[in-house]
Design an enzyme around this catalytic site. Structure first.
Site, PDB file in Angstrom:
ATOM      1  N   PRO A  55       0.818  -1.216   0.000  1.00 52.91           N
ATOM      2  CA  PRO A  55       0.000   0.000   0.000  1.00 52.91           C
ATOM      3  C   PRO A  55       0.852   1.266   0.000  1.00 52.91           C
ATOM      4  CG  PRO A  55      -0.607  -1.490   1.802  1.00 52.91           C
ATOM      5  CD  PRO A  55       0.667  -1.999   1.224  1.00 52.91           C
ATOM      6  N   GLU A  56       0.506   2.172  -0.892  1.00 57.74           N
ATOM      7  CA  GLU A  56       1.131   3.506  -0.920  1.00 57.74           C
ATOM      8  C   GLU A  56       0.044   4.526  -0.597  1.00 57.74           C
ATOM      9  OE1 GLU A  56       3.430   4.230  -4.463  1.00 57.74           O
ATOM     10  OE2 GLU A  56       3.937   2.122  -4.684  1.00 57.74           O
TER      11      GLU A  56
END
Ligand SMILES: [Zn+2]
Length: 345
Positions: free
Chosen positions: A21-22
């Site tokens: 996840p960014e």
């Protein structure tokens, strides 16, 4: 569980099926949690494995009695802002009754979502936070590269010092100042959380492709105009990815909920050997800043002397030279593990 909450839970889990996840994925999870658990009071905490929790006893002692007053994203962190302990409903026996926060970093495989308390636990569930509406906020993490920490106001401030500006908020002047004066590669600067917070490998590669800037270029070699183009496309890509609920690379839970869909819009990341959408040249891969970086050798002019990795053969296998250089067996496993560790930072 109300249908709306179930939809959010599915969306949260769906997004977290992505590799790492960014900013857009974490923002999507934070928005989902905001819809689902804002205003709920915590009744109790149960813990499983705790090696990714800063101070497990602090969670058990300090969370019960507090209300979740806000859910925020800070870079790649999710912050649950917790009320002061309500003395009418619970006497603070631990001496810490002031406002505090629960910090959550999802690492690579972390998932956080509410669930009916009576439902069987999914595998690798390590934190169960019982809420006052009969649900539990559950944190699941197969690889435990994530992190959870209970932080007082002072500790949180300390934790968050040193982070750069949010790329959705950074001004033209500040962005140029943070990039153009640096003799580091632009890819490394984008990944550096003290320069900008929240960007990882996917959105760094996508924004550099869109801005036609090679990942190995030095920040100091970029013109102010190029830096502004990069800032603009980076913000646009992040905003679009948030609207599409992030990038989901694997594909579970697609029968319910709303999946992350930005992976369909990737133009460089993960497209080695495929045609560039602008000029049809094959996308190449190179190691920049210790990370796999995808770029178009025609649209993104490389610095002098820069060499990309050999292209994959048509059947998708690496050629002999690549195979030899990547090693085999135990060494390759070790390297893959190291790359994964780097990817989650
Ligand atoms: Zn191209």
């Amino acid at each position: 569980m109300p249908e709306e909450h179930w939809m959010w839970r599915c969306a949260i889990l769906k997004v977290l099926s992505s590799f790492m996840p960014e900013l857009p994925e974490v923002e999507t999870v934070a928005r989902g949690l905001r819809q689902a658990i804002l205003g709920r009071r915590i009744l109790s905490v149960r813990l499983g494995k705790t090696d990714f929790i800063d101070d497990p006893a602090a969670l058990e002692q300090h969370l019960p009695g507090r209300q979740i007053e806000a859910v925020e994203r800070y870079g790649k962190f999710i912050l649950l802002r917790l009320s002061a302990v309500n003395r009418e409903t619970r006497v603070a026996a631990n001496g810490d009754a002031a406002q505090a926060s629960l910090l959550v970093h999802l690492g690579m495989t972390g998932q956080i979502a509410p669930s009916p308390a009576g439902r069987a636990l999914e595998k690798h569930t390590h934190v169960c936070i019982l809420l006052d509406d009969g649900r539990e906020l559950r944190y699941t993490d197969a690889r435990r590269f994530g992190r959870i920490a209970y932080l007082t106001k002072a500790l949180l401030a300390e934790e968050l010092t040193g982070f750069g500006t949010d790329p959705l908020e950074v001004s033209e002047i500040e962005f140029a100042n943070r990039i153009c004066g640096r003799r580091a590669r632009i890819k490394a600067l984008l990944l550096d959380q003290s320069v900008l917070r929240g960007i990882g490998n996917i959105y760094a590669d996508e924004s550099l492709w869109k801005a036609k800037i090679h990942p190995a270029r030095l920040g100091a070699k970029l013109s102010r105009k190029q830096a502004e183009t990069l800032r603009r496309v980076l913000r646009h890509i992040l905003q679009k990815a948030i609207v599409l609920r992030g990038s989901s690379i694997s594909d579970f839970l697609d029968a319910t909920g709303e999946p992350g869909e930005y992976q369909r819009h990737h133009r460089a990341y993960g497209r080695e050997g495929k045609s560039c959408c602008r000029c049809k040249t094959r996308i190449r891969r190179a190691m920049v800043a210790g990370r796999s970086s995808y770029f178009c050798p025609t649209c993104q002019h490389s610095p002098r002397g820069f060499v990309a990795l050999p292209l994959l053969r048509k059947n998708g296998k690496k050629n002999k030279r690549t195979e030899a250089s990547t090693g085999s067996g135990k060494r390759r496993k070790q390297r893959n593990r190291r790359e994964e560790m780097e990817n989650h930072l």
